[in-house]
Write a protein that holds these residues in place. Structure first.
Motif, mmCIF file in Angstrom:
data_model
loop_
_atom_site.group_PDB
_atom_site.id
_atom_site.type_symbol
_atom_site.label_atom_id
_atom_site.label_comp_id
_atom_site.label_asym_id
_atom_site.label_seq_id
_atom_site.Cartn_x
_atom_site.Cartn_y
_atom_site.Cartn_z
ATOM 1 N N VAL A 101 -4.118 -29.950 -145.054
ATOM 2 C CA VAL A 101 -4.112 -31.289 -144.465
ATOM 3 C C VAL A 101 -5.050 -31.281 -143.258
ATOM 4 O O VAL A 101 -4.947 -30.431 -142.381
ATOM 5 C CB VAL A 101 -2.697 -31.700 -144.021
ATOM 6 C CG1 VAL A 101 -2.727 -33.112 -143.436
ATOM 7 C CG2 VAL A 101 -1.727 -31.628 -145.185
ATOM 8 N N VAL A 102 -5.960 -32.238 -143.236
ATOM 9 C CA VAL A 102 -6.925 -32.355 -142.152
ATOM 10 C C VAL A 102 -6.508 -33.525 -141.264
ATOM 11 O O VAL A 102 -6.146 -34.590 -141.760
ATOM 12 C CB VAL A 102 -8.345 -32.589 -142.700
ATOM 13 C CG1 VAL A 102 -9.368 -32.573 -141.570
ATOM 14 C CG2 VAL A 102 -8.692 -31.556 -143.753
ATOM 15 N N PHE A 103 -6.553 -33.316 -139.949
ATOM 16 C CA PHE A 103 -6.133 -34.344 -139.000
ATOM 17 C C PHE A 103 -7.302 -34.829 -138.166
ATOM 18 O O PHE A 103 -8.230 -34.084 -137.874
ATOM 19 C CB PHE A 103 -5.068 -33.793 -138.035
ATOM 20 C CG PHE A 103 -3.797 -33.352 -138.689
ATOM 21 C CD1 PHE A 103 -3.548 -32.011 -138.921
ATOM 22 C CD2 PHE A 103 -2.847 -34.283 -139.063
ATOM 23 C CE1 PHE A 103 -2.370 -31.607 -139.516
ATOM 24 C CE2 PHE A 103 -1.660 -33.884 -139.647
ATOM 25 C CZ PHE A 103 -1.427 -32.536 -139.879
ATOM 26 N N ARG A 104 -7.198 -36.084 -137.734
ATOM 27 C CA ARG A 104 -8.096 -36.627 -136.717
ATOM 28 C C ARG A 104 -7.273 -37.533 -135.814
ATOM 29 O O ARG A 104 -6.612 -38.463 -136.297
ATOM 30 C CB ARG A 104 -9.235 -37.405 -137.370
ATOM 31 C CG ARG A 104 -10.142 -38.164 -136.424
ATOM 32 C CD ARG A 104 -11.044 -37.273 -135.582
ATOM 33 N NE ARG A 104 -11.871 -36.377 -136.337
ATOM 34 C CZ ARG A 104 -13.010 -36.712 -136.953
ATOM 35 N NH1 ARG A 104 -13.443 -37.957 -136.905
ATOM 36 N NH2 ARG A 104 -13.721 -35.808 -137.585
ATOM 37 N N ALA A 105 -7.266 -37.249 -134.524
ATOM 38 C CA ALA A 105 -6.532 -38.050 -133.548
ATOM 39 C C ALA A 105 -7.524 -38.757 -132.633
ATOM 40 O O ALA A 105 -8.572 -38.203 -132.291
ATOM 41 C CB ALA A 105 -5.603 -37.169 -132.722
ATOM 42 N N PHE A 106 -7.188 -39.977 -132.232
ATOM 43 C CA PHE A 106 -8.080 -40.715 -131.353
ATOM 44 C C PHE A 106 -7.291 -41.763 -130.583
ATOM 45 O O PHE A 106 -6.287 -42.291 -131.081
ATOM 46 C CB PHE A 106 -9.196 -41.386 -132.145
ATOM 47 C CG PHE A 106 -8.722 -42.146 -133.340
ATOM 48 C CD1 PHE A 106 -8.437 -43.494 -133.254
ATOM 49 C CD2 PHE A 106 -8.534 -41.499 -134.551
ATOM 50 C CE1 PHE A 106 -7.983 -44.190 -134.347
ATOM 51 C CE2 PHE A 106 -8.072 -42.190 -135.658
ATOM 52 C CZ PHE A 106 -7.803 -43.536 -135.557
#
Length: 218
Positions: A12-17
């Motif tokens: 699972v790849v995450f991106r937070a912003f």
């Protein structure tokens, strides 16, 4: 927005912003129509999240974000270009792209989780929670199973908000994964040790350490 991909061992790849002004030209008409009915602060968060999700999807798939079209699916409403809710997905030139997505927003932050080229039948759900939002009276009666309430007995008062948020995030992630959402009473879903749910920390997600995240995969 962070440009670093955060990945769990499960792929699972995450991106937070953080929420902020975003270019709404990337959104489809159904998304813009939905955004137009929202209050300004909610609209900003929605547009920011959807634009970032689309850009992240394009990056992972090696295509242009402007070439993507929404391809959401809902267990109750079906699928189609006019749908702007349910399980996120994108199509390009009429072909649905091989990418699982899930998005969650809380406390001015958005987290997107993705799995590229998933095997058939795999499902994904992600959730983030702010521990400060779990301190209202009756939270345990509404949100927790009896076993979960017992597990929190003896927990120091200062740790209770974090532990409650962790359980709530796990429930939300699981119910997003199954597609049932809060149509299922959360107090009936025990997530103390349910297989398929994990608690990625700030190093994995890129979120501030004050927030709690959970991801469900199965």
């Amino acid at each position: 927005m962070s440009k670093t991909r955060k990945t769990t061992p499960a792929g699972v790849v995450f991106r937070a912003f953080p929420d902020g002004p975003a270019d709404d030209s990337l959104l489809d008409p159904a998304e813009l129509e939905r955004a137009g009915a929202m209050q300004p602060a909610v609209r900003t968060s929605f547009v920011s999240g959807r634009a970032a999700q689309r850009q992240f999807a394009a990056e992972l798939l090696g295509v242009h974000a402007a070439d993507l079209r929404c391809d959401y699916s809902c267990p109750r409403c079906g699928t189609g270009p006019g749908l702007s809710h349910g399980r996120p997905g994108y199509a390009r030139s009429g072909v649905r792209l091989p990418l699982l997505l899930s998005l969650s927003r809380a406390a001015g932050w958005t987290l997107v989780a993705a799995v590229v080229s998933p095997p058939p039948g795999l499902r994904l759900g992600v959730d983030i929670e702010d521990p400060s939002a779990t301190g209202f009276p009756g939270f345990g009666d509404i949100a927790l199973t009896e076993a979960e309430r017992r597990a929190l007995l003896g927990c120091p008062d200062e740790d209770l908000p974090l532990e409650r948020a962790r359980l709530w995030a796990r429930k939300e992630a699981w119910l997003k994964m199954t597609g049932e959402g809060l149509l299922v009473p959360p107090g009936t879903v025990d997530v103390l040790s349910r297989p398929g749910i994990s608690d990625p920390g700030a190093a994995a997600t890129g979120l501030p350490s004050r927030l709690v995240a959970a991801v469900a995969l199965g």
